[in-house]
Design a protein around this motif. Structure first.
Motif, PDB file in Angstrom:
ATOM      1  N   GLY A 369       0.813  -1.212   0.000  1.00 22.31           N
ATOM      2  CA  GLY A 369       0.000   0.000   0.000  1.00 22.31           C
ATOM      3  C   GLY A 369       0.848   1.264   0.000  1.00 22.31           C
ATOM      4  O   GLY A 369       2.063   1.223  -0.252  1.00 22.31           O
ATOM      5  N   PRO A 370       0.236   2.410   0.339  1.00 18.39           N
ATOM      6  CA  PRO A 370       0.971   3.685   0.317  1.00 18.39           C
ATOM      7  C   PRO A 370       1.976   3.811   1.454  1.00 18.39           C
ATOM      8  O   PRO A 370       2.861   4.677   1.412  1.00 18.39           O
ATOM      9  CB  PRO A 370      -0.140   4.730   0.439  1.00 18.39           C
ATOM     10  N   GLY A 371       1.852   2.973   2.507  1.00 15.72           N
ATOM     11  CA  GLY A 371       2.789   3.073   3.624  1.00 15.72           C
ATOM     12  C   GLY A 371       2.481   4.254   4.524  1.00 15.72           C
ATOM     13  O   GLY A 371       1.480   4.965   4.361  1.00 15.72           O
ATOM     14  N   ARG A 376       5.156  10.120  10.964  1.00 13.88           N
ATOM     15  CA  ARG A 376       3.789   9.896  11.419  1.00 13.88           C
ATOM     16  C   ARG A 376       3.586   8.537  12.075  1.00 13.88           C
ATOM     17  O   ARG A 376       2.489   8.226  12.540  1.00 13.88           O
ATOM     18  CB  ARG A 376       2.809  10.009  10.243  1.00 13.88           C
ATOM     19  N   VAL A 377       4.641   7.737  12.157  1.00 18.34           N
ATOM     20  CA  VAL A 377       4.485   6.376  12.680  1.00 18.34           C
ATOM     21  C   VAL A 377       4.016   6.401  14.130  1.00 18.34           C
ATOM     22  O   VAL A 377       3.057   5.716  14.513  1.00 18.34           O
ATOM     23  CB  VAL A 377       5.814   5.608  12.541  1.00 18.34           C
ATOM     24  N   GLU A 378       4.675   7.194  14.980  1.00 13.87           N
ATOM     25  CA  GLU A 378       4.296   7.227  16.390  1.00 13.87           C
ATOM     26  C   GLU A 378       2.891   7.773  16.572  1.00 13.87           C
ATOM     27  O   GLU A 378       2.130   7.289  17.415  1.00 13.87           O
ATOM     28  CB  GLU A 378       5.309   8.073  17.184  1.00 13.87           C
ATOM     29  N   ALA A 379       2.527   8.781  15.780  1.00 18.17           N
ATOM     30  CA  ALA A 379       1.183   9.363  15.900  1.00 18.17           C
ATOM     31  C   ALA A 379       0.114   8.354  15.541  1.00 18.17           C
ATOM     32  O   ALA A 379      -1.004   8.391  16.088  1.00 18.17           O
ATOM     33  CB  ALA A 379       1.066  10.608  15.023  1.00 18.17           C
ATOM     34  N   MET A 380       0.408   7.438  14.635  1.00 17.12           N
ATOM     35  CA  MET A 380      -0.602   6.473  14.211  1.00 17.12           C
ATOM     36  C   MET A 380      -0.970   5.479  15.325  1.00 17.12           C
ATOM     37  O   MET A 380      -1.998   4.821  15.245  1.00 17.12           O
ATOM     38  CB  MET A 380      -0.112   5.696  12.989  1.00 17.12           C
ATOM     39  N   ARG A 386      -6.051   8.076  11.952  1.00 17.32           N
ATOM     40  CA  ARG A 386      -6.403   7.257  10.783  1.00 17.32           C
ATOM     41  C   ARG A 386      -5.482   7.591   9.618  1.00 17.32           C
ATOM     42  O   ARG A 386      -5.123   8.750   9.411  1.00 17.32           O
ATOM     43  CB  ARG A 386      -7.852   7.490  10.372  1.00 17.32           C
ATOM     44  N   GLY A 387      -5.131   6.559   8.908  1.00 17.87           N
ATOM     45  CA  GLY A 387      -4.353   6.792   7.703  1.00 17.87           C
ATOM     46  C   GLY A 387      -5.163   7.463   6.615  1.00 17.87           C
ATOM     47  O   GLY A 387      -4.624   8.204   5.786  1.00 17.87           O
ATOM     48  N   GLU A 388      -6.467   7.241   6.604  1.00 16.39           N
ATOM     49  CA  GLU A 388      -7.363   7.878   5.637  1.00 16.39           C
ATOM     50  C   GLU A 388      -7.970   9.103   6.298  1.00 16.39           C
ATOM     51  O   GLU A 388      -8.503   9.031   7.406  1.00 16.39           O
ATOM     52  CB  GLU A 388      -8.460   6.878   5.232  1.00 16.39           C
ATOM     53  N   PRO A 389      -7.864  10.300   5.699  1.00 16.14           N
ATOM     54  CA  PRO A 389      -8.215  11.537   6.397  1.00 16.14           C
ATOM     55  C   PRO A 389      -9.692  11.690   6.705  1.00 16.14           C
ATOM     56  O   PRO A 389     -10.047  12.482   7.568  1.00 16.14           O
ATOM     57  CB  PRO A 389      -7.722  12.645   5.451  1.00 16.14           C
ATOM     58  N   LEU A 418       6.503  -0.493  12.782  1.00 17.65           N
ATOM     59  CA  LEU A 418       5.986  -0.212  11.444  1.00 17.65           C
ATOM     60  C   LEU A 418       7.145   0.293  10.601  1.00 17.65           C
ATOM     61  O   LEU A 418       7.695   1.368  10.863  1.00 17.65           O
ATOM     62  CB  LEU A 418       4.866   0.833  11.506  1.00 17.65           C
ATOM     63  N   LEU A 419       7.527  -0.496   9.572  1.00 17.26           N
ATOM     64  CA  LEU A 419       8.709  -0.172   8.776  1.00 17.26           C
ATOM     65  C   LEU A 419       8.342  -0.126   7.297  1.00 17.26           C
ATOM     66  O   LEU A 419       7.503  -0.907   6.827  1.00 17.26           O
ATOM     67  CB  LEU A 419       9.803  -1.225   8.995  1.00 17.26           C
TER      68      LEU A 419
END
Length: 444
Positions: A369-371, A376-380, A386-389, A418-419
């Motif tokens: 996917g888009p990754g 933003r990894v820690e915020a997720m 959400r990855g989708e706004p 998450l890498l």
């Protein structure tokens, strides 16, 4: 009921008593092995001088005796009298004169008791009857010759030593108790819901370790409070939209029943039920679940069959692997990661991977996917990120999937990472600690 003394008071008392006890032992050792042998030697020398002076006086011609007496008085503080009135009585003497009595008794062969009498000038003098030729002479030694005051020295040393011991004990007690007092104050502030300043992680090893543990716990409490606040705010926000639609549908249903409105109400209720269920799942993430022997490969194949479809198959790459794991927690964590991969990577393969490196094992969900951008990894991992706004649960989910994964990882000693993948996509890895080893803490 009288309150118990504080820790500082107890430490002060114990340390002061210990210091005073050590001081007494040191004084007694010094007196017994240093002062007493020196005093005995000095008393023996003085006794020998007194006996020799009496014998010499008796052997001198009478005309020379006054000069001899003057010499003894000037240089040795001794005085000789042939006519002396007085007998020995049991009166107290300073300790040195008891040693002198013993030394005189050894040299004369009979018991001696010194007689104390003041001279005309007020100076005390201790007299003894000593053999001289065919008779006896009274030989007196001035109190000024022996100026030691052991009792006074002992009392002053105890008083001064006690004062110094109390001062040192107070300083040491305050130094020992100060970190605990800071810990008590910080704990009280934390219990009141405030954010205490981090404790200094210095000092003795135990105090530094305790401060480090408290700072870690305080950070975890802050995270929990922040997550709770975010969780409640997100729930209120996400519930407000379906509730508004439901209110509007109810108003419209009063005027005219409509199957479409009824279907919309059912969808909104289902959406709310799913959101509440997800929140409850997040809350249950911290519950402890005992590990049990599990075929990890079979678990991954079961997840792939449950969530994969003919249009979006999930492939599994895992050799035979048996481990003791909390099955339900591991299924929830991998299931959430797999749902995210299927939702945000609509095209390309999705894989479940198991890699064993000696006693350690890591499980991965890989997509194309888009990754996620590194910043933003820690915020997720925060709730409702959400990855989708959009805020639509259909396209973006509830925003709690990764938060649940992180809580499960914390509760079970896992690490979640998450890498980015080469060629695009995301690799979500769940690393399990070695069996029987210490659980890892924190997130990667």
């Amino acid at each position: 009921m009288k309150p118990a003394p504080g820790l500082a008071q107890q430490y002060r008392l114990w340390l002061a008593l210990a210091f005073i006890g050590l001081e007494l032992l040191a004084v007694l050792a010094f007196v017994w092995w240093v002062m007493l042998p020196m005093a005995r030697r000095s008393a023996d020398d003085l006794a020998g001088l007194m006996v020799l002076s009496a014998q010499t006086w008796a052997e001198l011609p009478p005309p020379t005796r006054p000069a001899f007496e003057a010499e003894l008085h000037e240089r040795h503080a001794l005085q000789i009298q042939s006519a002396f009135e007085g007998t020995g009585v049991d009166e107290w003497h300073p300790p040195f004169y008891y040693l002198l009595e013993s030394a005189l008794a050894r040299r004369t062969g009979h018991a001696q008791h010194l007689i104390r009498r003041a001279d005309a000038d007020g100076q005390d003098r201790y007299w003894a009857w000593l053999p001289a030729g065919d008779g006896q002479l009274a030989v007196g030694v001035s109190d000024a010759r022996v100026q030691t005051q052991p009792v006074t020295a002992l009392l002053w040393s105890l008083l001064l030593g006690g004062a110094v011991a109390l001062l040192l004990a107070s300083l040491l007690a305050r130094r020992l108790v100060a970190p605990l007092a800071r810990l008590e104050e910080a704990s009280a502030r934390l219990g009141e819901g405030q954010d205490p300043a981090p404790l200094p992680e210095t000092g003795p090893r135990e105090i530094a370790a305790l401060s480090r543990r408290f700072n870690t716990m305080a950070g975890q409490v802050r995270d929990l409070l922040s997550a709770r606040t975010t969780l409640l705010a997100g729930i209120s926000h996400d519930l407000r939209t379906p509730l508004t639609r439901m209110r509007l549908a109810l108003e419209m249903l009063r005027e005219q029943p409509n199957e479409r409105l009824m279907a919309g109400l059912e969808r909104d209720l289902e959406q709310m039920n799913q959101l509440i269920g997800t929140v409850l799942e997040l809350a249950r993430g911290l519950a402890h679940e005992p590990p049990q022997a599990t075929d990890v490969a079979a678990l991954l194949h079961a997840l792939a069959a449950e969530q994969g479809t003919p249009a979006r198959p999930v492939t599994v790459h895992c050799a035979a692997c048996d481990r003791a794991v909390p099955v339900l927690a591991l299924r929830r964590a991998l299931g959430n990661l797999l749902q995210n991969a299927l939702r945000y990577a609509p095209e390309g393969p999705v894989e479940l991977v198991c890699e064993a490196d000696g006693p350690r094992c890591r499980l991965g969900v890989l997509d194309r996917g888009p990754g996620i951008a590194a910043e933003r990894v820690e915020a997720m991992f925060q709730p409702f990120q959400r990855g989708e706004p959009s805020r639509s649960p259909v396209t973006g989910g509830s925003g709690l999937g990764l938060a649940i994964v992180r809580e499960l990882a914390r509760a079970n000693g896992w690490q979640v990472r998450l890498l980015p993948r080469e060629g695009g996509g995301l690799a979500a890895w769940l690393e399990l600690p070695a069996e029987g080893g210490p659980a890892a803490s924190g997130l990667g």
